[in-house]
Write a protein that holds these residues in place. Structure first.
Motif, PDB file in Angstrom:
ATOM      1  N   ALA A  53       0.874  -1.175   0.000  1.00 17.51           N
ATOM      2  CA  ALA A  53       0.000   0.000   0.000  1.00 17.51           C
ATOM      3  C   ALA A  53       0.910   1.223   0.000  1.00 17.51           C
ATOM      4  O   ALA A  53       2.117   1.117   0.225  1.00 17.51           O
ATOM      5  CB  ALA A  53      -0.890  -0.003   1.238  1.00 17.51           C
ATOM      6  N   GLN A  54       0.314   2.364  -0.275  1.00 16.29           N
ATOM      7  CA  GLN A  54       1.066   3.617  -0.128  1.00 16.29           C
ATOM      8  C   GLN A  54       0.233   4.552   0.713  1.00 16.29           C
ATOM      9  O   GLN A  54      -0.984   4.634   0.527  1.00 16.29           O
ATOM     10  CB  GLN A  54       1.359   4.239  -1.499  1.00 16.29           C
ATOM     11  CG  GLN A  54       2.641   3.693  -2.099  1.00 16.29           C
ATOM     12  CD  GLN A  54       2.974   4.287  -3.440  1.00 16.29           C
ATOM     13  OE1 GLN A  54       2.210   4.125  -4.383  1.00 16.29           O
ATOM     14  NE2 GLN A  54       4.100   4.964  -3.547  1.00 16.29           N
ATOM     15  N   ASP A  55       0.865   5.214   1.662  1.00 14.59           N
ATOM     16  CA  ASP A  55       0.115   6.193   2.442  1.00 14.59           C
ATOM     17  C   ASP A  55       0.650   7.591   2.170  1.00 14.59           C
ATOM     18  O   ASP A  55       1.663   7.765   1.492  1.00 14.59           O
ATOM     19  CB  ASP A  55       0.089   5.840   3.939  1.00 14.59           C
ATOM     20  CG  ASP A  55       1.386   6.121   4.648  1.00 14.59           C
ATOM     21  OD1 ASP A  55       2.389   6.404   3.974  1.00 14.59           O
ATOM     22  OD2 ASP A  55       1.403   6.051   5.884  1.00 14.59           O
ATOM     23  N   HIS A  56      -0.080   8.570   2.630  1.00 11.32           N
ATOM     24  CA  HIS A  56       0.300   9.979   2.459  1.00 11.32           C
ATOM     25  C   HIS A  56       0.559  10.526   3.855  1.00 11.32           C
ATOM     26  O   HIS A  56      -0.384  10.715   4.627  1.00 11.32           O
ATOM     27  CB  HIS A  56      -0.850  10.776   1.826  1.00 11.32           C
ATOM     28  CG  HIS A  56      -1.165  10.395   0.422  1.00 11.32           C
ATOM     29  ND1 HIS A  56      -0.645  11.062  -0.653  1.00 11.32           N
ATOM     30  CD2 HIS A  56      -1.965   9.439  -0.094  1.00 11.32           C
ATOM     31  CE1 HIS A  56      -1.115  10.538  -1.770  1.00 11.32           C
ATOM     32  NE2 HIS A  56      -1.919   9.544  -1.462  1.00 11.32           N
ATOM     33  N   LYS A  57       1.816  10.762   4.172  1.00 16.84           N
ATOM     34  CA  LYS A  57       2.152  11.119   5.554  1.00 16.84           C
ATOM     35  C   LYS A  57       1.978  12.604   5.853  1.00 16.84           C
ATOM     36  O   LYS A  57       1.729  12.974   6.996  1.00 16.84           O
ATOM     37  CB  LYS A  57       3.580  10.699   5.859  1.00 16.84           C
ATOM     38  CG  LYS A  57       3.749   9.187   5.856  1.00 16.84           C
ATOM     39  CD  LYS A  57       4.671   8.729   6.962  1.00 16.84           C
ATOM     40  CE  LYS A  57       4.694   7.217   7.101  1.00 16.84           C
ATOM     41  NZ  LYS A  57       5.257   6.520   5.936  1.00 16.84           N
ATOM     42  N   ARG A  58       2.119  13.468   4.847  1.00 14.14           N
ATOM     43  CA  ARG A  58       2.025  14.913   5.117  1.00 14.14           C
ATOM     44  C   ARG A  58       0.564  15.313   5.284  1.00 14.14           C
ATOM     45  O   ARG A  58      -0.317  14.745   4.653  1.00 14.14           O
ATOM     46  CB  ARG A  58       2.648  15.719   3.977  1.00 14.14           C
ATOM     47  CG  ARG A  58       4.094  15.377   3.734  1.00 14.14           C
ATOM     48  CD  ARG A  58       4.965  15.994   4.776  1.00 14.14           C
ATOM     49  NE  ARG A  58       6.349  15.632   4.549  1.00 14.14           N
ATOM     50  CZ  ARG A  58       7.357  16.277   5.108  1.00 14.14           C
ATOM     51  NH1 ARG A  58       7.131  17.278   5.929  1.00 14.14           N
ATOM     52  NH2 ARG A  58       8.577  15.900   4.865  1.00 14.14           N
ATOM     53  N   VAL A  59       0.368  16.362   6.068  1.00 15.03           N
ATOM     54  CA  VAL A  59      -1.004  16.700   6.439  1.00 15.03           C
ATOM     55  C   VAL A  59      -1.783  17.388   5.317  1.00 15.03           C
ATOM     56  O   VAL A  59      -3.006  17.261   5.237  1.00 15.03           O
ATOM     57  CB  VAL A  59      -1.013  17.545   7.742  1.00 15.03           C
ATOM     58  CG1 VAL A  59      -0.479  18.951   7.507  1.00 15.03           C
ATOM     59  CG2 VAL A  59      -2.395  17.589   8.362  1.00 15.03           C
ATOM     60  N   MET A  71      -2.514  10.332   6.294  1.00 15.11           N
ATOM     61  CA  MET A  71      -3.767  11.040   5.982  1.00 15.11           C
ATOM     62  C   MET A  71      -4.605  10.305   4.937  1.00 15.11           C
ATOM     63  O   MET A  71      -5.653  10.792   4.526  1.00 15.11           O
ATOM     64  CB  MET A  71      -3.455  12.462   5.489  1.00 15.11           C
ATOM     65  CG  MET A  71      -2.857  13.362   6.551  1.00 15.11           C
ATOM     66  SD  MET A  71      -3.936  13.579   7.993  1.00 15.11           S
ATOM     67  CE  MET A  71      -5.276  14.548   7.311  1.00 15.11           C
ATOM     68  N   GLY A  72      -4.136   9.154   4.506  1.00 16.63           N
ATOM     69  CA  GLY A  72      -4.881   8.382   3.527  1.00 16.63           C
ATOM     70  C   GLY A  72      -3.964   7.344   2.923  1.00 16.63           C
ATOM     71  O   GLY A  72      -2.738   7.444   3.056  1.00 16.63           O
ATOM     72  N   ALA A  73      -4.545   6.329   2.310  1.00 14.80           N
ATOM     73  CA  ALA A  73      -3.729   5.261   1.721  1.00 14.80           C
ATOM     74  C   ALA A  73      -4.498   4.595   0.608  1.00 14.80           C
ATOM     75  O   ALA A  73      -5.725   4.746   0.513  1.00 14.80           O
ATOM     76  CB  ALA A  73      -3.357   4.240   2.790  1.00 14.80           C
ATOM     77  N   ARG A 257      -7.463  16.322  -0.114  1.00 14.13           N
ATOM     78  CA  ARG A 257      -8.336  16.196  -1.283  1.00 14.13           C
ATOM     79  C   ARG A 257      -7.659  15.462  -2.426  1.00 14.13           C
ATOM     80  O   ARG A 257      -8.207  15.410  -3.529  1.00 14.13           O
ATOM     81  CB  ARG A 257      -8.756  17.594  -1.766  1.00 14.13           C
ATOM     82  CG  ARG A 257      -9.611  18.322  -0.774  1.00 14.13           C
ATOM     83  CD  ARG A 257     -11.056  17.852  -0.866  1.00 14.13           C
ATOM     84  NE  ARG A 257     -11.777  18.087   0.370  1.00 14.13           N
ATOM     85  CZ  ARG A 257     -12.956  17.560   0.660  1.00 14.13           C
ATOM     86  NH1 ARG A 257     -13.543  16.741  -0.202  1.00 14.13           N
ATOM     87  NH2 ARG A 257     -13.551  17.812   1.801  1.00 14.13           N
ATOM     88  N   ASP A 258      -6.451  14.925  -2.182  1.00 13.32           N
ATOM     89  CA  ASP A 258      -5.695  14.364  -3.306  1.00 13.32           C
ATOM     90  C   ASP A 258      -5.167  12.961  -3.038  1.00 13.32           C
ATOM     91  O   ASP A 258      -4.180  12.553  -3.648  1.00 13.32           O
ATOM     92  CB  ASP A 258      -4.533  15.299  -3.648  1.00 13.32           C
ATOM     93  CG  ASP A 258      -3.520  15.413  -2.494  1.00 13.32           C
ATOM     94  OD1 ASP A 258      -3.828  14.949  -1.379  1.00 13.32           O
ATOM     95  OD2 ASP A 258      -2.426  15.956  -2.720  1.00 13.32           O
ATOM     96  N   ILE A 259      -5.847  12.245  -2.143  1.00 11.22           N
ATOM     97  CA  ILE A 259      -5.336  10.902  -1.819  1.00 11.22           C
ATOM     98  C   ILE A 259      -5.334  10.030  -3.086  1.00 11.22           C
ATOM     99  O   ILE A 259      -6.327   9.979  -3.805  1.00 11.22           O
ATOM    100  CB  ILE A 259      -6.201  10.248  -0.698  1.00 11.22           C
ATOM    101  CG1 ILE A 259      -6.167  11.101   0.581  1.00 11.22           C
ATOM    102  CG2 ILE A 259      -5.750   8.812  -0.421  1.00 11.22           C
ATOM    103  CD1 ILE A 259      -4.801  11.355   1.173  1.00 11.22           C
ATOM    104  N   GLY A 260      -4.224   9.398  -3.332  1.00  8.26           N
ATOM    105  CA  GLY A 260      -4.096   8.510  -4.499  1.00  8.26           C
ATOM    106  C   GLY A 260      -3.596   9.192  -5.752  1.00  8.26           C
ATOM    107  O   GLY A 260      -3.552   8.574  -6.817  1.00  8.26           O
TER     108      GLY A 260
END
Ligand code: GLY
Length: 271
Positions: A53-59, A71-73, A257-260
């Protein structure tokens, strides 16, 4: 450079600011690339790859702002091709499991390898002995077999025969957090609209920091909800997740608003 010259150089870099604590400096390779979270199960002897998986660590959007727990994955992680997965298992995960067994400390459970996919190949940044958050939410949405027998097989040493299957679809989760997170944030703010959001097809909302009181739901933590959806593509899963987010009435909350976005960019390019 002699040791004395190196010490002088480091002194001048640090300007003596850290006193004794600055006497030792660790110089590490700077790794440039894309991060991925890779999961495997171990029973002490056998090791089975799960998925990545990939996650988004920055807020904030565009990977800006301070680091958070995530903040999302989304999963799969397109950067983890079958060839890379095989390489990670052969070069990183299997030698780790073998070494622990050979040292008389067989490891049983989940291995979460935090990877940097650098130009030179996959590099291990860290291991965690747990599933990730919010990676677990997307992994569980994609899991077609039952997680409990898989975990029991880790305990029983029968992982080689365990039934581990995945749905051929993308799962994406958007974290809704309390405004101010990862700094100070308010607690006990009411969240409405959850039933309507959860009723959408292909959507599952996981609660991370809420409480139910008198028939109402209140936020009690920093990262509060995981609004998760599946789809044939990352773009479809993302659209469904944000449709659910739009139904949630929580003025004191926010989400990226930009997960993925990376995976969607790859999809657009047909990669
Ligand atoms: N999402 C990162 C972690 O669980 O450590």
């Amino acid at each position: 450079m002699t040791l004395a010259e190196a010490e002088t150089a480091i002194d001048s870099i640090l300007g003596g600011r850290f006193g004794h604590a600055g006497a030792e400096v660790v110089i590490e390779e700077f790794l440039e690339g894309e991060e991925a979270s890779f999961f495997a199960l171990c029973d002490g002897t056998h090791v089975r790859a799960l998925v990545a998986a990939q996650d988004h660590k920055r807020v904030f959007d565009n990977d800006e702002g301070p680091n958070t727990g995530g903040m999302g994955a989304y999963s799969p992680a397109p950067v983890m091709t079958p060839e890379l997965t095989a390489r990670v298992m052969k070069e990183i995960v299997e030698p780790t499991v073998r070494a622990m067994r050979d040292k008389g400390m067989p490891y049983k459970g989940v291995l979460y390898a935090g990877l940097m996919i650098a130009k030179s190949g996959p590099q291990l940044i860290e291991y965690n002995a747990r599933f990730g958050d919010p990676e677990t939410q997307v992994l569980m949405m994609r899991l077609a077999s039952d997680v409990v027998p898989m975990l029991m097989a880790c305990h029983d040493g029968t992982l080689d025969r365990a039934d581990i299957r995945w749905k051929d679809e993308v799962a994406l989760t958007v974290v809704m957090a309390a405004a101010g997170y990862p700094g100070d944030y308010r607690k006990n703010t009411e969240i409405k609209g959850l039933a309507g959001a959860a009723a959408l097809d292909h959507v599952q909302i996981f609660h991370a920091g809420t409480k139910a009181e008198g028939g109402h739901i209140y936020a009690t933590g920093g990262r509060v909800l995981n609004v998760t959806a599946t789809g044939a593509t990352t773009a479809e899963a993302q659209a469904r997740a944000y449709e659910a987010v739009a139904k949630i009435d929580w003025p004191e909350g926010f989400c990226r608003r930009d997960i993925g976005y990376r995976a969607i960019e790859r999809e657009k390019q047909g990669a």
